[in-house]
Enzyme design. Structure first.
Site, short mmCIF file in Angstrom:
data_model
loop_
_atom_site.label_atom_id
_atom_site.label_comp_id
_atom_site.label_asym_id
_atom_site.label_seq_id
_atom_site.Cartn_x
_atom_site.Cartn_y
_atom_site.Cartn_z
N ASN A 8 4.22 -8.82 -0.94
CA ASN A 8 3.96 -8.78 -2.38
C ASN A 8 5.16 -9.43 -3.05
O ASN A 8 6.20 -8.80 -3.20
CB ASN A 8 3.78 -7.33 -2.85
CG ASN A 8 3.59 -7.24 -4.37
OD1 ASN A 8 3.46 -8.27 -5.04
ND2 ASN A 8 3.60 -6.03 -4.91
N LYS A 10 5.47 -10.18 -6.02
CA LYS A 10 5.60 -9.77 -7.42
C LYS A 10 5.82 -11.02 -8.29
O LYS A 10 5.30 -12.09 -7.93
CB LYS A 10 6.71 -8.71 -7.58
CG LYS A 10 6.51 -7.55 -6.58
CD LYS A 10 7.37 -6.36 -6.82
CE LYS A 10 7.04 -5.28 -5.77
NZ LYS A 10 7.80 -4.05 -5.96
N HIS A 98 -1.17 -1.20 -8.28
CA HIS A 98 0.26 -1.12 -7.93
C HIS A 98 0.96 -0.23 -8.97
O HIS A 98 0.61 -0.26 -10.16
CB HIS A 98 0.88 -2.52 -7.90
CG HIS A 98 2.25 -2.51 -7.28
ND1 HIS A 98 3.36 -2.09 -7.97
CD2 HIS A 98 2.67 -2.79 -6.02
CE1 HIS A 98 4.42 -2.14 -7.15
NE2 HIS A 98 4.02 -2.56 -5.96
N GLU A 100 3.63 -0.55 -10.45
CA GLU A 100 4.20 -1.29 -11.59
C GLU A 100 3.12 -1.56 -12.65
O GLU A 100 3.42 -1.61 -13.84
CB GLU A 100 4.86 -2.60 -11.09
CG GLU A 100 6.16 -2.28 -10.34
CD GLU A 100 6.53 -3.26 -9.25
OE1 GLU A 100 5.97 -4.36 -9.18
OE2 GLU A 100 7.42 -2.89 -8.43
N GLU A 169 2.54 3.89 -1.45
CA GLU A 169 3.82 3.40 -1.95
C GLU A 169 4.47 4.46 -2.83
O GLU A 169 4.17 4.53 -4.04
CB GLU A 169 3.63 2.12 -2.77
CG GLU A 169 3.07 0.96 -1.97
CD GLU A 169 3.52 -0.38 -2.55
OE1 GLU A 169 4.00 -1.21 -1.78
OE2 GLU A 169 3.40 -0.57 -3.77
N GLY A 175 11.76 -0.76 -4.32
CA GLY A 175 12.88 -1.54 -4.84
C GLY A 175 14.18 -0.76 -4.95
O GLY A 175 15.13 -1.22 -5.58
N SER A 213 10.61 -0.30 0.10
CA SER A 213 11.86 -0.63 0.80
C SER A 213 11.69 -0.80 2.30
O SER A 213 12.60 -0.50 3.07
CB SER A 213 12.95 0.40 0.47
OG SER A 213 13.24 0.38 -0.91
P1 13P Z 1 10.01 -3.15 -2.14
O1 13P Z 1 9.70 -3.54 -0.71
O2 13P Z 1 10.85 -4.17 -2.86
O3 13P Z 1 10.54 -1.76 -2.22
O4 13P Z 1 8.61 -3.15 -2.92
C1 13P Z 1 7.55 -2.47 -2.36
C2 13P Z 1 6.33 -2.80 -3.14
O5 13P Z 1 6.22 -2.44 -4.29
C3 13P Z 1 5.30 -3.61 -2.49
O6 13P Z 1 4.14 -3.64 -3.23
#
Ligand code: 13P
Length: 252
Positions: A8, A10, A98, A100, A169, A175, A213
Site C-alpha cells: 500500500n 498510500k 483503510h 486512514e 490493521e 506507521g 509496521s
Molecule cells: P505501515 O506498514 O507503514 O505501518 O502501514 C501499514 C498500512 O497501513 C498498510 O495499509
C-alpha cells in the site's frame, strides 16, 4: 493457501520514483512466484504500471491494486473513481475501509460495506481493513470493534463473502514501528476466521492478512502464524529490498 503480500503505497510516488521502485522490485523477484504479490498504487499511476509491466515481464506477475473505490456506480460524484474504472486498468484488488480513510474521511462501516459491494460487482477483490485504535485495545474492545467492522461487510455481501480479503490493521501499529506480536495478531485473526466461518461455508478460502509496521525483520514470524495469510505493507513497501525480503518470507 498461497500468501498474499500487498503493497500500500498510500499517497507516495512520482513517475520517476515509481519507475525506479518497480524496476528494482521486478529485478529482485524470483522467476517463479510462490506467493501472490500486489501493488496498490495511487490511481494516476495505474496506466504507468500497465506500460511498465508490458516491458518488464516479471512485473506482469504482480497484481495491480487500488487504494479506494467509490460506493456509487457512476454519475455526479466529483473526485470519485468507480469500480468499473478500476476494472479498465485490470485492478485485481482494492483496499476498502483503510483506517486512514475511516479516520480522516469519516468513512462508516456502512460506506465501507457499500464500497466492497461495488468492487465485488465489478469482479474486483476488496481488501477489507479492520482494526482497533490504541484506546479501544486498552479498553479491551479489540474483538468487539473488529467484529463490528467485518459484520457490516458480511451483512451487505453475505452471498459472496468468500471472495473478499480481510486485512487486520491495528491502528496503533500503522506507521508507528510498533508491530502487534505474532501472538496478538494471530488471536485477532482467529476471531475474524471464526466470524467468517459462521457466515460462509467457504471461509477457509478467505485470506486474512496483517498490516501495521510489517517489515523485512518481523515478516517471517508474523507469516508463520496459522491464520496470517499475508501482509499489507505501507512504509516498507516503498523500499525495494525490504519489500522483496517480505515477499521471500511469504514464499516458503
Ligand atoms: P505501515 O506498514 O507503514 O505501518 O502501514 C501499514 C498500512 O497501513 C498498510 O495499509
Amino acid at each position: 493457501m498461497k500468501k498474499l503480500i500487498a503493497a500500500n503505497w498510500k499517497m507516495n510516488g512520482s513517475l520517476a520514483a515509481n519507475e525506479a521502485l518497480l524496476g528494482a522490485i521486478a529485478s529482485g523477484l524470483p522467476a517463479e512466484l510462490t506467493c501472490e504479490v500486489a501493488v496498490c498504487i495511487p490511481a494516476p499511476y495505474w496506466a504507468q504500471f500497465r506500460l511498465l509491466a508490458a516491458s518488464m515481464p516479471s512485473l506482469a506477475s504482480l497484481a495491480l491494486g487500488a487504494q479506494d473505490v467509490s460506493s456509487h456506480a457512476s454519475g455526479a460524484f466529483t473526485g470519485e473513481v468507480s469500480a468499473t474504472m478500476l476494472k479498465d486498468f485490470a485492478c485485481r484488488y482494492v483496499i476498502v475501509g483503510h483506517s486512514e480513510r475511516r479516520q480522516y474521511h469519516g468513512e462508516s462501516d456502512a460506506l465501507v460495506a457499500a464500497k466492497a459491494q461495488q468492487a465485488l460487482a465489478a469482479g474486483i477483490t476488496p481488501v477489507v481493513c479492520v482494526g482497533e485504535t490504541l484506546a479501544e485495545r486498552e479498553a479491551g474492545k479489540t474483538t468487539e470493534i473488529v467484529k463490528r467492522q467485518l459484520a457490516a461487510v458480511i451483512h451487505a455481501n453475505g452471498h459472496c463473502i468468500s471472495e473478499i480479503v480481510v486485512a487486520y490493521e491495528p491502528v496503533w501499529a500503522i506507521g508507528t514501528g510498533k508491530t502487534a506480536s505474532p501472538q496478538e495478531a494471530q488471536a485477532v485473526h482467529a476471531v475474524l476466521r471464526a466470524q467468517l466461518t459462521a457466515a460462509s461455508a467457504h471461509a477457509d478460502r478467505v485470506k486474512i492478512i496483517y498490516g501495521g509496521s510489517m517489515n523485512g525483520s518481523n515478516a517471517a514470524s508474523l507469516l508463520a502464524q496459522p491464520d496470517i495469510d499475508g501482509g499489507l505493507i505501507g512504509g516498507a513497501s516503498l523500499k525495494a529490498t525490504e519489500f522483496l525480503t517480505i515477499v521471500s518470507a511469504a514464499s516458503i
